[in-house]
Motif scaffolding. Sequence first.
Motif, PDB file in Angstrom:
ATOM      1  N   GLY A  36     -15.577   6.933   5.174  1.00  0.00           N
ATOM      2  CA  GLY A  36     -15.273   5.636   5.781  1.00  0.00           C
ATOM      3  C   GLY A  36     -14.511   4.671   4.892  1.00  0.00           C
ATOM      4  O   GLY A  36     -14.223   3.553   5.304  1.00  0.00           O
ATOM      5  N   VAL A  37     -14.187   5.089   3.667  1.00  0.00           N
ATOM      6  CA  VAL A  37     -13.532   4.157   2.740  1.00  0.00           C
ATOM      7  C   VAL A  37     -12.202   4.733   2.254  1.00  0.00           C
ATOM      8  O   VAL A  37     -12.115   5.903   1.901  1.00  0.00           O
ATOM      9  CB  VAL A  37     -14.450   3.890   1.506  1.00  0.00           C
ATOM     10  CG1 VAL A  37     -13.781   2.913   0.537  1.00  0.00           C
ATOM     11  CG2 VAL A  37     -15.795   3.345   1.958  1.00  0.00           C
ATOM     12  N   THR A  38     -11.179   3.864   2.247  1.00  0.00           N
ATOM     13  CA  THR A  38      -9.879   4.259   1.706  1.00  0.00           C
ATOM     14  C   THR A  38      -9.616   3.407   0.476  1.00  0.00           C
ATOM     15  O   THR A  38      -9.268   2.225   0.586  1.00  0.00           O
ATOM     16  CB  THR A  38      -8.769   4.044   2.755  1.00  0.00           C
ATOM     17  OG1 THR A  38      -9.129   4.797   3.912  1.00  0.00           O
ATOM     18  CG2 THR A  38      -7.429   4.513   2.258  1.00  0.00           C
ATOM     19  N   ALA A  39      -9.820   4.014  -0.701  1.00  0.00           N
ATOM     20  CA  ALA A  39      -9.694   3.242  -1.940  1.00  0.00           C
ATOM     21  C   ALA A  39      -8.243   2.797  -2.139  1.00  0.00           C
ATOM     22  O   ALA A  39      -7.986   1.682  -2.571  1.00  0.00           O
ATOM     23  CB  ALA A  39     -10.165   4.086  -3.119  1.00  0.00           C
ATOM     24  N   GLN A  40      -7.305   3.679  -1.813  1.00  0.00           N
ATOM     25  CA  GLN A  40      -5.885   3.353  -2.006  1.00  0.00           C
ATOM     26  C   GLN A  40      -5.185   3.339  -0.654  1.00  0.00           C
ATOM     27  O   GLN A  40      -4.957   4.396  -0.053  1.00  0.00           O
ATOM     28  CB  GLN A  40      -5.264   4.411  -2.917  1.00  0.00           C
ATOM     29  CG  GLN A  40      -4.006   3.943  -3.580  1.00  0.00           C
ATOM     30  CD  GLN A  40      -3.260   5.084  -4.253  1.00  0.00           C
ATOM     31  OE1 GLN A  40      -3.688   6.242  -4.217  1.00  0.00           O
ATOM     32  NE2 GLN A  40      -2.140   4.767  -4.843  1.00  0.00           N
ATOM     33  N   PRO A  41      -4.860   2.142  -0.133  1.00  0.00           N
ATOM     34  CA  PRO A  41      -4.262   2.080   1.203  1.00  0.00           C
ATOM     35  C   PRO A  41      -2.991   2.918   1.314  1.00  0.00           C
ATOM     36  O   PRO A  41      -2.226   3.044   0.349  1.00  0.00           O
ATOM     37  CB  PRO A  41      -3.952   0.592   1.380  1.00  0.00           C
ATOM     38  CG  PRO A  41      -4.889  -0.113   0.467  1.00  0.00           C
ATOM     39  CD  PRO A  41      -5.062   0.801  -0.720  1.00  0.00           C
ATOM     40  N   LEU A  42      -2.786   3.475   2.496  1.00  0.00           N
ATOM     41  CA  LEU A  42      -1.610   4.309   2.757  1.00  0.00           C
ATOM     42  C   LEU A  42      -0.402   3.423   3.056  1.00  0.00           C
ATOM     43  O   LEU A  42      -0.511   2.441   3.796  1.00  0.00           O
ATOM     44  CB  LEU A  42      -1.887   5.226   3.956  1.00  0.00           C
ATOM     45  CG  LEU A  42      -2.902   6.333   3.673  1.00  0.00           C
ATOM     46  CD1 LEU A  42      -3.569   6.813   4.955  1.00  0.00           C
ATOM     47  CD2 LEU A  42      -2.221   7.501   2.953  1.00  0.00           C
ATOM     48  N   VAL A  43       0.738   3.799   2.502  1.00  0.00           N
ATOM     49  CA  VAL A  43       1.977   3.030   2.691  1.00  0.00           C
ATOM     50  C   VAL A  43       2.919   3.839   3.584  1.00  0.00           C
ATOM     51  O   VAL A  43       3.281   4.968   3.251  1.00  0.00           O
ATOM     52  CB  VAL A  43       2.668   2.756   1.335  1.00  0.00           C
ATOM     53  CG1 VAL A  43       3.971   1.988   1.552  1.00  0.00           C
ATOM     54  CG2 VAL A  43       1.732   1.992   0.415  1.00  0.00           C
ATOM     55  N   MET A  44       3.287   3.240   4.699  1.00  0.00           N
ATOM     56  CA  MET A  44       4.217   3.915   5.617  1.00  0.00           C
ATOM     57  C   MET A  44       5.331   2.940   5.994  1.00  0.00           C
ATOM     58  O   MET A  44       5.089   1.755   6.200  1.00  0.00           O
ATOM     59  CB  MET A  44       3.477   4.400   6.862  1.00  0.00           C
ATOM     60  CG  MET A  44       4.339   5.118   7.880  1.00  0.00           C
ATOM     61  SD  MET A  44       3.370   6.210   8.974  1.00  0.00           S
ATOM     62  CE  MET A  44       3.111   5.193  10.401  1.00  0.00           C
ATOM     63  N   LEU A  45       6.558   3.431   6.043  1.00  0.00           N
ATOM     64  CA  LEU A  45       7.700   2.675   6.560  1.00  0.00           C
ATOM     65  C   LEU A  45       8.465   3.588   7.505  1.00  0.00           C
ATOM     66  O   LEU A  45       8.380   4.824   7.402  1.00  0.00           O
ATOM     67  CB  LEU A  45       8.632   2.231   5.424  1.00  0.00           C
ATOM     68  CG  LEU A  45       8.204   0.995   4.624  1.00  0.00           C
ATOM     69  CD1 LEU A  45       9.096   0.823   3.399  1.00  0.00           C
ATOM     70  CD2 LEU A  45       8.222  -0.270   5.488  1.00  0.00           C
ATOM     71  N   THR A  46       9.227   2.991   8.392  1.00  0.00           N
ATOM     72  CA  THR A  46      10.091   3.821   9.231  1.00  0.00           C
ATOM     73  C   THR A  46      11.339   4.195   8.436  1.00  0.00           C
ATOM     74  O   THR A  46      11.770   3.468   7.537  1.00  0.00           O
ATOM     75  CB  THR A  46      10.543   3.077  10.503  1.00  0.00           C
ATOM     76  OG1 THR A  46      11.269   1.910  10.119  1.00  0.00           O
ATOM     77  CG2 THR A  46       9.362   2.701  11.372  1.00  0.00           C
ATOM     78  N   ALA A  47      11.913   5.337   8.779  1.00  0.00           N
ATOM     79  CA  ALA A  47      13.214   5.760   8.218  1.00  0.00           C
ATOM     80  C   ALA A  47      13.938   6.530   9.308  1.00  0.00           C
ATOM     81  O   ALA A  47      13.306   7.255  10.099  1.00  0.00           O
ATOM     82  CB  ALA A  47      13.016   6.631   6.986  1.00  0.00           C
TER      83      ALA A  47
END
Length: 289
Positions: A36-47
């Motif tokens: 239930g925990v995400t220590a390092q948030p995920l980074v997403m961008l469109t390309a």
Amino acid sequence: MSTTFQLDTSTSRANPTPAPMKRLTVPLVRQRKAEGVTAQPLVMLTAYTARQAQLLDEHCDLLLVGDSLGQVIYGLPSSVPVTLDMMIAHGAAVVRGSYHAVVIVDMPFGSYEASPEQAFASAARVLKETGCAAIKLEGGAAMAETVAFLTQRGIPVMGHVGLTPQAVNVLGGYGARGRSKAEAAKILGDAKALADAGAFAIVIEGVIEPVAIAITHEVPCPTIGIGASAQCDGQVLVTEDMLGMFERVPRFVKIYENLAETIAGAAAHYAAEVRARQFPGPEQTYQPK
Ligand code: KIV
């Protein structure tokens, strides 16, 4: 991590040589959220293009070839007219331009909703013809059977709930969702159904913050927010929006750079130099040896 894109004259600008690196995988993305925990948030961008992917790749965990390319690249009024061929052409370009991020390609409207079999045929084309790692599709509980069908057959699926732009004709606009109790419960149920069906991550778009937080607490897979909450397990923005390419953007967009001004300024400078016969100068012309 550094990526060098050396120009190799034996190939072309379009074929840079990256430093060797390992691409992230869907299971690694899924495992970012543990208990239930995400220590390092995920980074997403469109390309949407190879060069854009090259520039974004090392900073992102995920690159999304969003069907927002309909409006952003093609000037269409919505994502509804986007075709599978358009998504495949841009998906392949982004895979060619990236070496690190997981590339996800959006399934366009009309390519997956009719049946799990239709979705499989379309998604298999996307994976085979682009080399991407996963697809994203819009819709909640109604799509759960399809999500299970795809994941059980080797196609990782990212879900997308809340404001689902392909449904603009049903929703009647792009306003925030989940303001009524009934709608909030429906969106939460949608996210749970997708997670139960095997989605490895879920985009939550344009919902009031408490709903995004509740979903993030209740589903085991990572949530990726856009117009949702900083408490989601990751965030996504349309790259052109955050680069200031458009005059009007949704309120959830933060503009990190004003590229429209920079581009217009460069074009004006070029035009003035051409009209004054100052360009090309001696550095840009060939003389006899
Ligand atoms: O199409 C798209 O770019 C998207 C993101 C905004 C999540 O679906």
